[in-house]
Scaffold this motif. Sequence first.
Motif, PDB file in Angstrom:
ATOM      1  N   PHE A  74       0.835  -1.196   0.000  1.00 14.20           N
ATOM      2  CA  PHE A  74       0.000   0.000   0.000  1.00 14.20           C
ATOM      3  C   PHE A  74       0.873   1.250   0.000  1.00 14.20           C
ATOM      4  N   ALA A  75       0.461   2.248  -0.786  1.00 15.72           N
ATOM      5  CA  ALA A  75       1.213   3.492  -0.905  1.00 15.72           C
ATOM      6  C   ALA A  75       0.279   4.680  -0.805  1.00 15.72           C
ATOM      7  N   SER A  76       0.823   5.810  -0.349  1.00 15.79           N
ATOM      8  CA  SER A  76       0.094   7.071  -0.384  1.00 15.79           C
ATOM      9  C   SER A  76       0.613   7.877  -1.565  1.00 15.79           C
ATOM     10  N   VAL A  77      -0.283   8.596  -2.204  1.00 16.64           N
ATOM     11  CA  VAL A  77       0.068   9.438  -3.343  1.00 16.64           C
ATOM     12  C   VAL A  77      -0.403  10.843  -3.033  1.00 16.64           C
ATOM     13  N   ASP A  78       0.552  11.784  -2.924  1.00 11.47           N
ATOM     14  CA  ASP A  78       0.214  13.160  -2.598  1.00 11.47           C
ATOM     15  C   ASP A  78      -0.465  13.844  -3.778  1.00 11.47           C
ATOM     16  N   THR A  79      -1.015  15.014  -3.513  1.00  9.84           N
ATOM     17  CA  THR A  79      -1.702  15.755  -4.571  1.00  9.84           C
ATOM     18  C   THR A  79      -0.763  16.156  -5.702  1.00  9.84           C
ATOM     19  N   ASP A  80       0.559  16.246  -5.410  1.00 13.78           N
ATOM     20  CA  ASP A  80       1.506  16.577  -6.471  1.00 13.78           C
ATOM     21  C   ASP A  80       1.999  15.343  -7.215  1.00 13.78           C
ATOM     22  N   GLY A  81       1.465  14.173  -6.858  1.00 16.05           N
ATOM     23  CA  GLY A  81       1.836  12.947  -7.547  1.00 16.05           C
ATOM     24  C   GLY A  81       2.947  12.159  -6.891  1.00 16.05           C
ATOM     25  N   THR A  82       3.532  12.668  -5.805  1.00 15.17           N
ATOM     26  CA  THR A  82       4.599  11.945  -5.117  1.00 15.17           C
ATOM     27  C   THR A  82       4.034  10.710  -4.429  1.00 15.17           C
ATOM     28  N   ALA A  83       4.624   9.557  -4.733  1.00 12.54           N
ATOM     29  CA  ALA A  83       4.160   8.298  -4.168  1.00 12.54           C
ATOM     30  C   ALA A  83       5.136   7.801  -3.116  1.00 12.54           C
ATOM     31  N   THR A  84       4.601   7.333  -1.993  1.00 13.76           N
ATOM     32  CA  THR A  84       5.412   6.789  -0.910  1.00 13.76           C
ATOM     33  C   THR A  84       4.832   5.457  -0.477  1.00 13.76           C
ATOM     34  N   VAL A  85       5.641   4.407  -0.541  1.00 12.99           N
ATOM     35  CA  VAL A  85       5.186   3.106  -0.066  1.00 12.99           C
ATOM     36  C   VAL A  85       5.088   3.161   1.457  1.00 12.99           C
ATOM     37  N   ARG A  86       3.890   3.013   1.968  1.00 10.97           N
ATOM     38  CA  ARG A  86       3.663   3.095   3.412  1.00 10.97           C
ATOM     39  C   ARG A  86       3.686   1.723   4.074  1.00 10.97           C
ATOM     40  N   LEU A  87       3.385   0.691   3.301  1.00 11.03           N
ATOM     41  CA  LEU A  87       3.302  -0.649   3.867  1.00 11.03           C
ATOM     42  C   LEU A  87       3.732  -1.653   2.806  1.00 11.03           C
ATOM     43  N   ALA A  88       4.985  -2.122   2.900  1.00 18.30           N
ATOM     44  CA  ALA A  88       5.509  -3.128   1.979  1.00 18.30           C
ATOM     45  C   ALA A  88       5.306  -4.495   2.612  1.00 18.30           C
ATOM     46  N   LEU A  89       4.415  -5.282   2.063  1.00 17.34           N
ATOM     47  CA  LEU A  89       4.079  -6.550   2.694  1.00 17.34           C
ATOM     48  C   LEU A  89       4.043  -7.731   1.734  1.00 17.34           C
ATOM     49  N   LEU A  90       4.219  -7.495   0.426  1.00 19.99           N
ATOM     50  CA  LEU A  90       4.140  -8.580  -0.542  1.00 19.99           C
ATOM     51  C   LEU A  90       5.534  -9.024  -0.980  1.00 19.99           C
ATOM     52  N   PRO A  91       5.754 -10.318  -1.148  1.00 15.87           N
ATOM     53  CA  PRO A  91       7.045 -10.797  -1.639  1.00 15.87           C
ATOM     54  C   PRO A  91       7.172 -10.570  -3.145  1.00 15.87           C
ATOM     55  N   GLU A  92       8.379 -10.692  -3.642  1.00 16.09           N
ATOM     56  CA  GLU A  92       8.596 -10.585  -5.081  1.00 16.09           C
ATOM     57  C   GLU A  92       7.787 -11.675  -5.782  1.00 16.09           C
ATOM     58  N   GLY A  93       7.229 -11.327  -6.922  1.00 16.68           N
ATOM     59  CA  GLY A  93       6.395 -12.277  -7.650  1.00 16.68           C
ATOM     60  C   GLY A  93       4.924 -12.158  -7.352  1.00 16.68           C
ATOM     61  N   GLU A  94       4.562 -11.181  -6.499  1.00 12.87           N
ATOM     62  CA  GLU A  94       3.160 -10.910  -6.217  1.00 12.87           C
ATOM     63  C   GLU A  94       2.892  -9.417  -6.386  1.00 12.87           C
ATOM     64  N   ARG A  95       1.630  -9.050  -6.470  1.00 12.14           N
ATOM     65  CA  ARG A  95       1.231  -7.643  -6.526  1.00 12.14           C
ATOM     66  C   ARG A  95      -0.199  -7.514  -6.035  1.00 12.14           C
ATOM     67  N   MET A  96      -0.553  -6.286  -5.663  1.00 14.82           N
ATOM     68  CA  MET A  96      -1.948  -5.997  -5.358  1.00 14.82           C
ATOM     69  C   MET A  96      -2.739  -5.873  -6.656  1.00 14.82           C
ATOM     70  N   ASN A  97      -4.006  -6.190  -6.567  1.00 10.59           N
ATOM     71  CA  ASN A  97      -4.896  -6.107  -7.718  1.00 10.59           C
ATOM     72  C   ASN A  97      -6.014  -5.111  -7.395  1.00 10.59           C
ATOM     73  N   ASP A  98      -7.235  -5.512  -7.530  1.00 10.88           N
ATOM     74  CA  ASP A  98      -8.359  -4.605  -7.310  1.00 10.88           C
ATOM     75  C   ASP A  98      -8.456  -4.207  -5.837  1.00 10.88           C
ATOM     76  N   ALA A  99      -8.993  -3.017  -5.579  1.00 10.43           N
ATOM     77  CA  ALA A  99      -9.143  -2.522  -4.209  1.00 10.43           C
ATOM     78  C   ALA A  99     -10.312  -1.549  -4.157  1.00 10.43           C
ATOM     79  N   LYS A 100     -10.940  -1.476  -2.980  1.00  9.42           N
ATOM     80  CA  LYS A 100     -12.090  -0.585  -2.821  1.00  9.42           C
ATOM     81  C   LYS A 100     -12.292  -0.297  -1.341  1.00  9.42           C
TER      82      LYS A 100
END
Length: 287
Positions: A74-100
């Motif tokens: 999970f990452a936060s994206v500021d209004t200027d577009g700067t992205a910061t990973v706030r919670l790195a929890l997935l191993p290599e070879g995985e990714r997040m998909n849909d979210a709501k």
Amino acid sequence: MTAEVAIPARARVGEGPVWDAGARRLHWVDIPAGHIHTSDPVTGRTTSRSLPTQVGAAVPRRGGGFAAATAEGFASVDTDGTATVRLALLPEGERMNDAKCDPGGRLWAGSTALDFARGRGALHVLLPNWTSRVVLDGLALPNGLGWSPDGRTFYLADSVAGEVCAFDTDPGDPVPGVLGRRRTVFRLPGSAGMPDGLTVDAAGCLWIAVWGGDRVVRVSPDGELLAEVPLPVHQPSSCAFGGPGLDVLYVTSAREGLALPQDDPAGSVFAVGGTGAVGLPSTPFAG
């Protein structure tokens, strides 16, 4: 009901549409490109933010910017577009998909292996304090999240399994993300496409994008097929109601994996009017 191009685009995998009622804009993503798009359906104009990672979905934050489900977690994206990973929890070879976001402002997201291997997918819930936990595991490609109008039923598609499941849930539960009784409400044989992103209307019916099936279907809470909306693209990916009256169904689509001419509309966002349905307002992330 007919579908028309509302936002011309060439997204590889357009996904995660969410209507921002205050801004009267549709936010959506292109997963492998790492783009968060903000579009004005009236003019067709789109502004974009590029993240240095894949982004499965992005939802507005209550204080501005976005909360994003990414390759890392999970990452936060500021209004200027700067992205910061706030919670790195997935191993290599995985990714997040849909979210709501649920009505309480918590962000639910499905993770998947890059090869969509069965059993490696999971459902996570991100709390406003930027901590998360796994709600459900043993999935393949979790997709299409939604809640009934009273918040007591949670819906989740597992695309590889070809099914949409419903779970009992209590919106007032002090432990967020507890799921109860599970049942299958809709199933597709592989030859008919895969259930992908979905949304729930104010009458409690599900609208499900059928990846590889050229259509969106409307299904009752009991699983009855009520309507089918043909799309001029093979890979509809997700849908959300928007517009001032929440009565226009916006459908994202994908070009990935298809040999298409330049002028093919795949990758665009389509608008479907005349459904007779009204959507539910989206909730921003509370963190």
